[in-house]
Design a protein around this motif. Sequence first.
Motif, short mmCIF file in Angstrom:
data_model
loop_
_atom_site.label_atom_id
_atom_site.label_comp_id
_atom_site.label_asym_id
_atom_site.label_seq_id
_atom_site.Cartn_x
_atom_site.Cartn_y
_atom_site.Cartn_z
N ALA A 171 2.95 79.56 -33.88
CA ALA A 171 3.60 78.30 -33.52
C ALA A 171 2.63 77.31 -32.88
CB ALA A 171 4.75 78.58 -32.55
N ASP A 172 1.35 77.55 -32.99
CA ASP A 172 0.36 76.76 -32.26
C ASP A 172 0.45 75.26 -32.56
OD1 ASP A 172 -2.08 76.61 -30.52
OD2 ASP A 172 -2.94 75.82 -32.37
N LYS A 173 0.66 74.89 -33.82
CA LYS A 173 0.66 73.46 -34.15
C LYS A 173 1.84 72.72 -33.54
CE LYS A 173 2.92 73.82 -38.69
NZ LYS A 173 2.76 73.53 -40.15
N PHE A 174 2.87 73.48 -33.13
CA PHE A 174 4.03 72.86 -32.50
C PHE A 174 3.93 72.86 -30.98
CE2 PHE A 174 5.46 74.89 -36.47
CZ PHE A 174 5.88 73.76 -37.16
N LEU A 175 2.98 73.64 -30.44
CA LEU A 175 2.88 73.81 -28.99
C LEU A 175 1.44 73.70 -28.50
CD1 LEU A 175 5.27 76.91 -28.68
CD2 LEU A 175 5.82 74.56 -28.02
N ASN A 176 0.62 72.94 -29.21
CA ASN A 176 -0.81 72.92 -28.90
C ASN A 176 -1.21 71.85 -27.89
OD1 ASN A 176 -0.51 70.69 -30.51
ND2 ASN A 176 -1.83 71.43 -32.18
N SER A 177 -0.26 71.35 -27.14
CA SER A 177 -0.58 70.42 -26.05
C SER A 177 0.48 70.57 -24.97
CB SER A 177 -0.62 68.97 -26.55
OG SER A 177 0.69 68.51 -26.86
N ASP A 178 0.14 70.15 -23.76
CA ASP A 178 1.11 70.23 -22.66
C ASP A 178 2.33 69.37 -22.95
OD1 ASP A 178 -0.53 71.96 -21.27
OD2 ASP A 178 -1.44 70.39 -20.03
N ALA A 179 2.11 68.23 -23.59
CA ALA A 179 3.23 67.34 -23.91
C ALA A 179 4.20 68.00 -24.88
CB ALA A 179 2.71 66.03 -24.49
N LYS A 180 3.68 68.67 -25.90
CA LYS A 180 4.54 69.35 -26.87
C LYS A 180 5.29 70.50 -26.21
CE LYS A 180 1.90 68.30 -31.09
NZ LYS A 180 1.11 68.88 -32.21
N LYS A 181 4.61 71.25 -25.34
CA LYS A 181 5.27 72.36 -24.66
C LYS A 181 6.38 71.85 -23.74
CE LYS A 181 1.39 75.62 -24.73
NZ LYS A 181 0.44 76.41 -23.93
N GLU A 182 6.11 70.75 -23.06
CA GLU A 182 7.13 70.19 -22.16
C GLU A 182 8.34 69.70 -22.95
OE1 GLU A 182 7.61 66.65 -18.80
OE2 GLU A 182 5.61 67.20 -19.55
N LYS A 183 8.09 69.06 -24.09
CA LYS A 183 9.18 68.57 -24.92
C LYS A 183 10.02 69.72 -25.46
CE LYS A 183 10.15 65.55 -28.87
NZ LYS A 183 9.55 64.67 -29.92
N SER A 184 9.35 70.80 -25.89
CA SER A 184 10.08 71.96 -26.38
C SER A 184 10.86 72.63 -25.27
CB SER A 184 9.10 72.97 -27.00
OG SER A 184 9.79 74.10 -27.49
N ALA A 185 10.27 72.73 -24.09
CA ALA A 185 10.97 73.34 -22.96
C ALA A 185 12.25 72.59 -22.62
CB ALA A 185 10.05 73.39 -21.75
N GLU A 186 12.20 71.27 -22.70
CA GLU A 186 13.35 70.45 -22.36
C GLU A 186 14.51 70.63 -23.33
OE1 GLU A 186 14.18 68.44 -19.75
OE2 GLU A 186 12.47 69.49 -18.86
#
Length: 232
Positions: A171-186
Amino acid sequence: MKNILLIGGSYGMGLAIAKELHQGNRVFVASRTNEDLSDLNVTHLPFDALTDTIDTSQLPEVIDGLVYCPGSINLRPFRGLKIDAFESDMQINFISLVKVIQTVLPNLTASNQSSIVVFSSVAASMGMPFHTSIAAAKGAVESFAKSLAAEYAPKIRVNVIAPSLTDTPLADKFLNSDAKKEKSAERHPLKKVGTSEDMAQMASFLLSDKSSWISGQIFHVDGGMSTLLVNG
């Protein structure tokens, strides 16, 4: 001590499961690579789920647990998907799984009660855009698992883990930045992204005798996404 076979246990969720289980069990990892397994007490078998057949001569006669980890994340608009994409997702997620289970079935039935753990996706039960191919493949996995559990009860238990997007190399391409991880977490009621360790702990439980009265179930380890509406 149980004999556990992990298919695709050299990185991501599979590696986390190997780390969870290698102490106290005899763990066999069938995967294409093994560079991250050197510190673990496991036996590695070179294996490609798409092209190879498991060499059962390298396995113990009794297998108490099987986990199938290979999968895909193919998120694209339906109008742009070719039939090849559907066939590819079905092959790695479902057909290769069936082939593995058929190959080692005698080893599984030799156990007093063996446990099979397979992976689906939250997308199999929720209508999510751009998931037509992977949702179809994982839906096949879930239906197959329940039918297999019924056919081989009480000899073999079969259960499914259905994660939401999890922080793994796949899943790296969907979570490869802090911004993407934060958006997914939300997007998740529990406001965090799942980890490989979350999945490994559930898999470990389903392989253990602590879950000896559980079979044919779909476990949504997904931060509450599939059942909780808290953002609406």
